[in-house]
Structure formats: structure tokens, C-alpha cells
Design an enzyme around this catalytic site. Structure first.
Site, PDB file in Angstrom:
ATOM      1  N   GLY A  15       0.837  -1.195   0.000  1.00  0.00           N
ATOM      2  CA  GLY A  15       0.000   0.000   0.000  1.00  0.00           C
ATOM      3  C   GLY A  15       0.866   1.236   0.000  1.00  0.00           C
ATOM      4  N   CYS A  16       0.409   2.268   0.651  1.00  0.00           N
ATOM      5  CA  CYS A  16       1.138   3.533   0.708  1.00  0.00           C
ATOM      6  C   CYS A  16       2.497   3.343   1.361  1.00  0.00           C
ATOM      7  CB  CYS A  16       0.310   4.543   1.498  1.00  0.00           C
ATOM      8  SG  CYS A  16       1.171   6.086   1.801  1.00  0.00           S
ATOM      9  N   PHE A  17       3.546   3.825   0.708  1.00  0.00           N
ATOM     10  CA  PHE A  17       4.876   3.622   1.271  1.00  0.00           C
ATOM     11  C   PHE A  17       5.116   4.425   2.538  1.00  0.00           C
ATOM     12  CE2 PHE A  17       6.682   6.166  -2.626  1.00  0.00           C
ATOM     13  CZ  PHE A  17       6.082   7.355  -2.199  1.00  0.00           C
ATOM     14  N   CYS A  19       3.141   4.431   5.052  1.00  0.00           N
ATOM     15  CA  CYS A  19       2.744   3.486   6.102  1.00  0.00           C
ATOM     16  C   CYS A  19       3.801   2.401   6.295  1.00  0.00           C
ATOM     17  CB  CYS A  19       1.426   2.808   5.730  1.00  0.00           C
ATOM     18  SG  CYS A  19       0.032   3.915   5.487  1.00  0.00           S
TER      19      CYS A  19
END
EC number: 1.8.4.11
Length: 187
Positions: A15-17, A19
Site C-alpha cells: 500500500g502507501c509507502f 505506512c
């Protein structure tokens, strides 16, 4: 001169890097976590380009770690419990192929460990749905722009950090306190 023979690299997309980076940089034995892009077909992509979903890249992190302190298998375990590996091309409200779940292996040993763990997790029905995490060879990793490095630590008051990343860090603290570098009392 420092002996770097014990240093290894793992590359994950979950997902979002922002995070993923925030989770892994807190682990004892992790030397560095770099946010970037991999798995696509455009050289030197920018954040704006990969957000279109047309470059084929995933937001990913490259983790430099000491396997005498934390093993690749432990990194994968934490990877699987801090994102949803059963959600195809999305994590929460982040939707698109750039948010896919993937392990980008650098050698056959990493590939075999990843495939074995996924088979075990699926066989044991650890998740309600089947794991869709890709296990693919790492080709080129492009470091993301500076504003994406250490994003969580620089922007903790930002709503995305508070509502999306803080719970992941809380989960990490609850279940992996013994693996953390130092107590992080900020959340």
C-alpha cells in the site's frame, strides 16, 4: 572498516509507502528504510506519474537490515500483519495497482521463503480471504522524492498519519514490542 557482509535488503510493497516505511524503520536490526517505486515499465518515475496507475510501479520500501538481529522471515511476518495482503490493488481508500501487495525478491532464497510463508498462511486460513501478494523479482528500485522519505515522522499531525498510520504503529507496538528499537511514546 565496517563489515557489511551481514547486511541484507528486502523490498516490500504494502500500500502507501508512508505506512510501510513507518512500520519497518522502528524495528531493531533495520538499518535503513527507503520509500520508492518498483515493478513498473517507466525509468525514473515520479510520484505524480505513478499515481496515474499507468507506469506499472508499486509504492514500495527497500529495507536494509542485519539478519543476525532480525530475520527476513520476521520482516515478512510483520509485513503481512500490518497491511491487508488479501486486497487486490488497494489498501483501504488507496486504490490502484500502485498500492498492490508484493514481495520483490532479490534471490531465489527470498523467493522460496515468501512462497512458503504465503502457502502456510493460506493453508492455515490466517486471513478470511486468499492472499493476493505478488512474489516477483526485483528489477530496479527508484528512490522516491525527498518529501516522501520519513514522511510519518515529519508529518505526524497530518490526518492521514493520525488515522491510517498511527493504528499500524499501535498494532506493531502491541504485538512486536520486543522487536522495536526504542519505545516510541508519541502515540
Amino acid at each position: 572498516m565496517k563489515d557489511n557482509t551481514k547486511i541484507r535488503v528486502a523490498t516490500f510493497a504494502g500500500g502507501c509507502f508512508w505506512c510501510t516505511e513507518a512500520v519497518f524503520k522502528r524495528l531493531n536490526g533495520v538499518k535503513e528504510v527507503v520509500s520508492g517505486y518498483t515493478g513498473g515499465n517507466v525509468e525514473n518515475p515520479t510520484y505524480r506519474e505513478i499515481c496515474t496507475g499507468t507506469t506499472g510501479h508499486a509504492e514500495a520500501v527497500q529495507i536494509t537490515y542485519d539478519p543476525t538481529i532480525i530475520r527476513f522471515e520476521e520482516l515478512m511476518e510483520i509485513f503481512f500483519v500490518t497491511h491487508d495482503p488479501t486486497s487486490l490493488n488497494r489498501q483501504g481508500n488507496d486504490v490502484g495497482t500502485q498500492y498492490r501487495s508484493a514481495i520483490f525478491y532479490s534471490d531465489n532464497w527470498q523467493k522460496e521463503r515468501a512462497e512458503e510463508l504465503i502457502a502456510i498462511l493460506d493453508a492455515d486460513k490466517v486471513f478470511k480471504n486468499k492472499i493476493v501478494t505478488e512474489v516477483v523479482p526485483l528489477e530496479v528500485f527508484y528512490k522516491a522524492e525527498n518529501e516522501h522519505q520519513d514522511y510519518y515522522d515529519s508529518n505526524r499531525k497530518q490526518p492521514y498519519c493520525q488515522f491510517i498510520i498511527n493504528p499500524k504503529i499501535g498494532h506493531l507496538k502491541k504485538y512486536y514490542q520486543h522487536k522495536l528499537k526504542t519505545p516510541d511514546v508519541s502515540i
